[in-house]
Design an enzyme around this catalytic site. Structure first.
Site, short mmCIF file in Angstrom:
data_model
loop_
_atom_site.label_atom_id
_atom_site.label_comp_id
_atom_site.label_asym_id
_atom_site.label_seq_id
_atom_site.Cartn_x
_atom_site.Cartn_y
_atom_site.Cartn_z
N CYS A 133 0.89 -1.16 0.00
CA CYS A 133 0.00 0.00 0.00
C CYS A 133 0.92 1.20 0.00
CB CYS A 133 -0.93 0.02 1.22
SG CYS A 133 -1.85 1.59 1.30
N CYS A 174 -0.57 4.14 2.55
CA CYS A 174 -0.60 4.00 4.00
C CYS A 174 -0.38 2.53 4.38
CB CYS A 174 -1.89 4.56 4.58
SG CYS A 174 -3.38 4.11 3.66
N SER A 175 -1.46 1.80 4.67
CA SER A 175 -1.29 0.43 5.14
C SER A 175 -2.49 -0.44 4.83
CB SER A 175 -1.02 0.43 6.65
OG SER A 175 -2.12 1.06 7.30
N CYS A 176 -3.23 -0.15 3.74
CA CYS A 176 -4.43 -0.91 3.41
C CYS A 176 -4.07 -2.39 3.26
CB CYS A 176 -5.06 -0.38 2.13
SG CYS A 176 -5.61 1.33 2.32
FE FE Z 1 -3.50 2.18 2.82
#
Ligand code: FE
Length: 205
Positions: free
Chosen positions: A110, A113-115
């Site tokens: 991602c 961010c951190s999906c």
């Molecule tokens: Fe994300």
């Protein structure tokens, strides 16, 4: 090349301290209770985690028709199996599977961010959220995979999938050779979260 992101070695400890301070403040202000965070963490340790993803991959390995459905319409295929309540919620919206094949390797990141597909992979590891990993994996995936210990030949194409709030990807690794005798449950035991993120392959135990 200049290192774009230069972190102090204790950045993980600093992040943990910040999260703890935030939790303490939220409890103090009555926004959450002392049990809230533990409850959420417990849910993703016992009900939603990489064991769900492993179950899907093992089924895809033994049932080619299911594999086709899992790739074509991931949520519908997931709904076919007996999973706990909540597979479609809390980061489980819009999950999509891609399959490795001879000569094709998939990597999920991602960049923003951190999906991450929590119901099938659990909570993302720290390094997945690291800006340095996110940037480098997009720019030089082959090199990054080498650093994870995965040396792919030049003939192998690497596809990098960028997860977002719209689509959260996970990888169906290739079934390891020499596992023809294994049961579906045994096969699931070979599927690691790393192999479903694409930074590793599934190996026969
Ligand atoms: Fe994300």
């Amino acid at each position: 090349m200049t290192e774009r992101f230069n972190y102090p070695p204790n950045r993980e400890a600093l992040s943990a301290a910040r999260a703890k301070a935030l939790e303490t403040l939220l409890i103090k202000k009555g926004v959450i209770t002392a049990e809230t965070v533990d409850k959420v963490l417990g849910f993703f340790e016992t009900k939603m985690g990489p064991f769900n993803g492993a179950k899907l991959v093992a089924r895809a390995w033994v049932d080619p028709a299911f594999k086709v459905r899992l790739i074509a319409d991931t949520p519908a295929a997931i709904a076919e199996l007996d999973f706990p309540e909540g597979m479609a919620g809390a980061e489980g919206e819009y999950m999509k599977a891609v399959a490795n094949a001879p000569g094709v390797h998939n990597l999920v990141i991602c960049t923003l961010c951190s999906c991450y597909p929590w119901p099938v992979l659990g909570l993302p590891p720290y390094w997945y959220k690291d800006p340095s990993f996110r940037a480098r994996a997009a720019r030089e995936p082959r090199k990054i995979l080498g650093e994870f210990g995965l040396a792919l030949g030049a003939a192998t194409e690497i596809k990098v999938w960028d997860s977002s709030a719209q689509i959260r990807w996970f990888v169906i690794p290739e079934r390891p050779a020499g596992t023809e005798h294994m049961t579906e449950e045994q096969l699931a035991g070979l599927v690691t979260p790393e192999s479903m993120m694409g930074v590793a392959v599934a190996n026969a135990a």
